[in-house]
Design a protein around this motif. Sequence first.
Motif, PDB file in Angstrom:
ATOM      1  N   LYS A 144      36.226  -2.365  -4.996  1.00 15.33           N
ATOM      2  CA  LYS A 144      36.344  -0.906  -5.059  1.00 15.33           C
ATOM      3  C   LYS A 144      37.521  -0.426  -4.208  1.00 15.33           C
ATOM      4  O   LYS A 144      38.292   0.452  -4.630  1.00 15.33           O
ATOM      5  CB  LYS A 144      35.042  -0.259  -4.565  1.00 15.33           C
ATOM      6  N   HIS A 156      34.117   8.431  -6.043  1.00 19.68           N
ATOM      7  CA  HIS A 156      33.072   7.441  -6.293  1.00 19.68           C
ATOM      8  C   HIS A 156      33.048   6.959  -7.739  1.00 19.68           C
ATOM      9  O   HIS A 156      32.306   6.028  -8.058  1.00 19.68           O
ATOM     10  CB  HIS A 156      31.707   8.027  -5.909  1.00 19.68           C
ATOM     11  N   THR A 157      33.815   7.590  -8.612  1.00 16.17           N
ATOM     12  CA  THR A 157      33.870   7.164 -10.010  1.00 16.17           C
ATOM     13  C   THR A 157      35.225   6.555 -10.306  1.00 16.17           C
ATOM     14  O   THR A 157      36.262   7.215 -10.200  1.00 16.17           O
ATOM     15  CB  THR A 157      33.605   8.345 -10.951  1.00 16.17           C
ATOM     16  N   SER A 158      35.220   5.299 -10.680  1.00 16.14           N
ATOM     17  CA  SER A 158      36.447   4.547 -10.932  1.00 16.14           C
ATOM     18  C   SER A 158      36.827   4.614 -12.411  1.00 16.14           C
ATOM     19  O   SER A 158      35.943   4.531 -13.282  1.00 16.14           O
ATOM     20  CB  SER A 158      36.250   3.081 -10.526  1.00 16.14           C
ATOM     21  N   GLY A 162      33.705   2.602 -13.493  1.00 18.43           N
ATOM     22  CA  GLY A 162      32.707   3.645 -13.665  1.00 18.43           C
ATOM     23  C   GLY A 162      32.187   4.130 -12.323  1.00 18.43           C
ATOM     24  O   GLY A 162      32.894   4.073 -11.305  1.00 18.43           O
ATOM     25  N   THR A 163      30.951   4.615 -12.285  1.00 16.71           N
ATOM     26  CA  THR A 163      30.385   5.130 -11.053  1.00 16.71           C
ATOM     27  C   THR A 163      30.121   4.000 -10.065  1.00 16.71           C
ATOM     28  O   THR A 163      30.124   2.807 -10.430  1.00 16.71           O
ATOM     29  CB  THR A 163      29.065   5.866 -11.317  1.00 16.71           C
ATOM     30  N   ALA A 164      29.860   4.383  -8.821  1.00 15.65           N
ATOM     31  CA  ALA A 164      29.516   3.376  -7.812  1.00 15.65           C
ATOM     32  C   ALA A 164      28.272   2.606  -8.239  1.00 15.65           C
ATOM     33  O   ALA A 164      28.181   1.383  -8.053  1.00 15.65           O
ATOM     34  CB  ALA A 164      29.299   4.049  -6.466  1.00 15.65           C
ATOM     35  N   ASP A 166      27.244   2.052 -11.354  1.00 16.20           N
ATOM     36  CA  ASP A 166      27.621   1.133 -12.437  1.00 16.20           C
ATOM     37  C   ASP A 166      28.197  -0.159 -11.867  1.00 16.20           C
ATOM     38  O   ASP A 166      27.866  -1.269 -12.320  1.00 16.20           O
ATOM     39  CB  ASP A 166      28.670   1.790 -13.340  1.00 16.20           C
ATOM     40  N   GLU A 180      27.237   4.775  -1.229  1.00 19.57           N
ATOM     41  CA  GLU A 180      28.641   4.386  -1.028  1.00 19.57           C
ATOM     42  C   GLU A 180      29.319   5.428  -0.166  1.00 19.57           C
ATOM     43  O   GLU A 180      29.265   6.621  -0.456  1.00 19.57           O
ATOM     44  CB  GLU A 180      29.362   4.276  -2.377  1.00 19.57           C
TER      45      GLU A 180
END
Length: 235
Positions: A144, A156-158, A162-164, A166, A180
């Motif tokens: 991350k 927090h959403t990549s 995706g989300t932390a 996910d 997170e």
Amino acid sequence: MQFIAGIIVGALIFGGTTAYAISVLAQPKTAEVWIDGQEVNLKGYLIDGSHYFQLRDLDAKLVPGGKDFSVVWDGGGNRIIIDTTRRYDPNEQYTPAPPLPAAPKLTMEEMKAEIVRLANAERVKAGVSVVEVLPALADCAQAKADDLRDSGYYGHTSPVYGTAGDMIFAAIPEVTAYAENLAPWTKTPAEAFQGWVESSRHYASIINPKYTHIGIGVVEGVEGGYWWVMQLVKI
């Protein structure tokens, strides 16, 4: 040593009756005065580039019997330094103390370990059990951190993972709860951790008794700062 002559002559002038004759040339002193490593409040005057003090005022600041003392001028620090533990030497020049050696730079792994230590110290203070480093979660947190840098976002959403949630559930399916915490542009583990402590939401996750494991990620950004990722999970 123009200063040395100034302080001796000035002491005589300002301590006697001829002060009025040159008072028009006197300005308030611009230098600090340090005696035995401590700054003292000593009234003085700057006259033609030399510093002058009244003899009775200087004497009152010295230890009893300390009349033969070292006096040097620190031009870089604009300080008059008096040391009553050494005798006067007219040839003495101010020598600044060597700079302290720089603290060794921590490795990335050492910085991660310090975040874990700080987190567990807070958990102990809160009366909850410590968390253990889970290698799979440490890898997830580092991925991350790398993604924050490489994808150029902060959140927090990549765009990749995706989300932390996910990301964490994909890496460790047995996780039942997670949190997170992120910290950008801080230079030390202590600085990053302090930011989390000062945020009630982030601090609550750090001391939440339900979490059992922790993973830390860190990457170096621009201007000497770091991006930090803390992931906490319950298994």
